[in-house]
Design a protein around this motif. Structure first.
Motif, short mmCIF file in Angstrom:
data_model
loop_
_atom_site.label_atom_id
_atom_site.label_comp_id
_atom_site.label_asym_id
_atom_site.label_seq_id
_atom_site.Cartn_x
_atom_site.Cartn_y
_atom_site.Cartn_z
N VAL A 60 -114.14 0.48 37.70
CA VAL A 60 -115.18 0.14 36.72
C VAL A 60 -116.14 1.30 36.56
N VAL A 61 -116.64 1.83 37.69
CA VAL A 61 -117.60 2.95 37.64
C VAL A 61 -116.93 4.18 37.03
N ALA A 62 -115.70 4.45 37.41
CA ALA A 62 -114.99 5.62 36.89
C ALA A 62 -114.82 5.53 35.37
N ASP A 63 -114.49 4.33 34.90
CA ASP A 63 -114.36 4.15 33.45
C ASP A 63 -115.70 4.35 32.75
N GLN A 64 -116.79 3.90 33.37
CA GLN A 64 -118.11 4.10 32.79
C GLN A 64 -118.45 5.58 32.71
N VAL A 65 -118.10 6.33 33.75
CA VAL A 65 -118.33 7.77 33.73
C VAL A 65 -117.53 8.43 32.62
N LEU A 66 -116.26 8.00 32.48
CA LEU A 66 -115.40 8.57 31.43
C LEU A 66 -115.98 8.27 30.05
N ASP A 67 -116.48 7.02 29.85
CA ASP A 67 -117.09 6.67 28.57
C ASP A 67 -118.36 7.47 28.32
N GLU A 68 -119.14 7.68 29.37
CA GLU A 68 -120.37 8.46 29.21
C GLU A 68 -120.06 9.89 28.79
N LEU A 69 -119.05 10.47 29.41
CA LEU A 69 -118.63 11.81 29.00
C LEU A 69 -118.21 11.80 27.53
N SER B 55 -123.58 20.27 6.07
CA SER B 55 -122.96 20.36 4.75
C SER B 55 -121.46 20.53 4.89
N ALA B 56 -120.75 20.30 3.79
CA ALA B 56 -119.30 20.41 3.82
C ALA B 56 -118.84 21.82 4.14
N ASP B 57 -119.65 22.82 3.71
CA ASP B 57 -119.28 24.21 3.97
C ASP B 57 -119.51 24.61 5.42
N ALA B 58 -120.37 23.84 6.10
CA ALA B 58 -120.72 24.21 7.49
C ALA B 58 -119.57 23.96 8.44
N GLY B 59 -118.70 23.00 8.16
CA GLY B 59 -117.58 22.73 9.04
C GLY B 59 -117.46 21.25 9.36
N LEU B 60 -116.45 20.96 10.17
CA LEU B 60 -116.15 19.58 10.54
C LEU B 60 -115.70 19.55 11.98
N VAL B 61 -116.25 18.59 12.75
CA VAL B 61 -115.84 18.41 14.15
C VAL B 61 -115.59 16.93 14.36
N MET B 62 -114.44 16.59 14.95
CA MET B 62 -114.09 15.20 15.21
C MET B 62 -113.59 15.05 16.64
N LEU B 63 -113.90 13.89 17.26
CA LEU B 63 -113.51 13.60 18.64
C LEU B 63 -112.47 12.51 18.66
N PHE B 64 -111.47 12.69 19.52
CA PHE B 64 -110.41 11.70 19.71
C PHE B 64 -110.15 11.53 21.20
N ARG B 65 -109.54 10.40 21.53
CA ARG B 65 -109.24 10.13 22.94
C ARG B 65 -107.74 10.10 23.15
N LYS B 66 -107.30 10.64 24.25
CA LYS B 66 -105.88 10.65 24.62
C LYS B 66 -105.77 10.23 26.08
N GLY B 67 -105.63 8.92 26.28
CA GLY B 67 -105.61 8.41 27.64
C GLY B 67 -106.96 8.65 28.30
N LYS B 68 -106.98 9.41 29.39
CA LYS B 68 -108.23 9.74 30.06
C LYS B 68 -108.81 11.06 29.57
N ASP B 69 -108.10 11.74 28.68
CA ASP B 69 -108.54 13.04 28.18
C ASP B 69 -109.18 12.88 26.80
N TYR B 70 -109.88 13.93 26.38
CA TYR B 70 -110.51 13.96 25.07
C TYR B 70 -110.00 15.16 24.28
#
Length: 497
Positions: A394-403, A418-433
């Protein structure tokens, strides 16, 4: 009495018999005649009766001593004969006139009947064409419903229809059968409209429950059409296209000749197209490899070997990609589909999206990776298992979510300009990001990378959780699937600015 008199008497007796028989027959005829002709026949009967009386009265005149002169009596009989012939001629003339009038009326009635038949046939043909057009429209509406429910399913159905049509032409099917085969292909997966997104859009392999639910779609589709469409060819195509010759298919486990020809054709086309198709969770297979797998299934007794042989023959004619008319889906359906996929790929009870969502965004051309360079970042946490043992799941999952939330905040800040400034998106892959980045300036990439490294250092200090950061840079137009495969397969060195 002389010999001559005896012969004459015998002939007259014969005449009396024949005349009597004629009178009896004439009375029967009179009763069967129409009323307008009956009055012409009665004088004839009367004259025939007089003839009979004349024959009877002439017999005594054959004796030697007679009061009435034989010559005068014979004259009356001859006169009666002339009157009889006149009446017969008149009656015949009136009968002929009547027959001609009846023939004219009959001809007119026949013409009216022919016109009525032509009118009814034209009406029936018009109704048949309208019914066919209505059936065609209904099937197209159904196909568009599929397209608006899941565009990938519609694309698959349209390509299956093309493949099956080519096979059908090789089999010399008539135009009506080819049309029914095409429509059957377009709606063969219509039962998937009842399948939940959690199963329909699942990017990975099905578990037993997923497979159990998915196997309902032929039954659902066939039930829809069986009640409202009087064409068993299409209904059978929907119901049986997942049946296999060896009985390993579903929903009924039919074998051999129990499976109709259309379903056999669709089974071959469906299998082949599924191998060739590109999906957010799989890459397309080469034509040769796909044909090899289809041949293997035919050799195993699942698919019809003759139809697979025809598939190999027409395979070069099958286009690699297909273009759809803008009318297939409404203009706003793209936005709805993006939201639907976004909702599906969102990890349950979190603010993070599964990394396979990136495949969809790439396929939907919602990224700029084809026109500008891009970067992929992988946050790998090799010591997460140790953290679970140390602090509990439970605690480990909370740490992972906090990260994850810290990384998400950083990604949002960088991607909210702005659109010209760029784009950054986050995704999850198991325990990795996984992070995807489009940066207009090289310095932005360095600054973003430094910020990520600082966050990971803070996480290590706070929770003693070691995380590795890997980065790979790709030129504009580099395929997303190859970029991800490269990042996941060999993140051999830490990211650097």
């Amino acid at each position: 009495m002389t010999i001559t008199s005896i012969i004459a008497a015998a002939l007259i007796l014969l005449g009396i018999i024949l005349m009597s028989a004629s009178i009896i027959l004439g009375r029967k005829i009179t009763r069967s005649l129409p009323l307008e002709l009956r009055h012409n026949w009665l004088p004839l009967l009367s004259l025939m009766s007089l003839f009979l009386l004349g024959y009877i009265g002439f017999l005594p005149l054959l004796g030697e001593q007679t009061v009435f002169p034989p010559q005068l009596f014979a004259s009356f009989i001859l006169l009666g004969g002339a009157i009889f012939v006149f009446l017969v001629t008149s009656f015949t003339r009136s009968t002929i006139v009547r027959i001609k009038a009846d023939e004219a009326q009959l001809k007119k009635n026949n013409m009216l009947l022919a016109d009525e038949i032509r009118f009814r046939r034209a009406a029936e043909e018009k109704f048949r064409r309208q019914s066919e057009m209505m059936q065609h429209d209904i099937l197209e509406i159904m196909a568009e419903m599929i397209a608006n429910r899941d565009l990938h399913t519609y694309e698959h159905a349209a390509q299956v229809a093309r493949i099956a049509g080519l096979i059908g032409r090789e089999l010399k099917l008539n135009d009506d059968d080819l049309k029914a085969l095409e429509f059957g292909c377009l709606v063969h997966d219509i039962g998937k409209t009842a399948i939940p997104d959690d199963v329909l859009l699942k990017p990975g392999n099905f578990d037993p429950q997923d497979r159990f639910i998915m196997q309902y779609h032929p039954l659902v589709g066939a039930k829809i059409f069986a009640r409202h469409l009087q064409d068993d060819r299409i209904t059978s195509s929907i119901l049986n296209h997942h049946e296999r010759l060896d009985g390993s298919g579903y929903p009924a486990g039919l074998k051999g000749d129990e499976i109709d020809l259309f379903s056999r054709i669709i089974a071959v086309a469906d299998t082949y197209e599924s191998l060739l198709a590109r999906r957010p969770y799989k890459q397309p297979m080469s034509r040769d490899k796909a044909l090899a797998i289809v041949e293997q299934e035919a050799s195993a007794g699942q698919l019809d070997q003759e139809l697979v042989r025809l598939l190999k023959k027409i395979a070069p004619q099958i286009p690699e990609t297909i273009t759809f008319s803008p009318q297939v889906t409404a203009g706003f359906m793209k936005d709805i589909e993006v939201f639907r996929q976004k909702t599906y790929f969102r990890e349950p009870l979190t603010d993070f999206y599964n990394y396979r969502y990136l495949y969809f965004l790439n396929d939907a051309a919602l990224l700029r990776n084809n026109t500008m360079p891009y970067d992929l970042f992988l946050v790998d946490i090799p010591t997460f298992g140790e953290l679970q043992q140390k602090t509990g799941h439970v605690v480990a999952d909370q740490v992972l979510d906090e990260l994850g939330h810290r990384l998400l905040k950083t990604a949002t800040e960088w991607g909210s300009g702005s659109a010209d400034a760029g784009l950054v998106m986050l995704f999850r892959k198991g325990k990795d990001y996984l992070l995807y980045g489009e940066f207009s300036e090289a310095g932005d990439t360095t600054a973003f990378l430094q910020q990520l490294q600082e966050q990971l250092a803070a996480v290590r200090q706070e929770w003693d959780l070691a995380a590795n950061l890997h980065r790979q840079h790709f030129v504009a137009g580099f395929p997303m699937d190859k970029a991800l495969a490269s990042l996941f397969a060999a993140p051999t060195r830490p990211a650097s600015g």
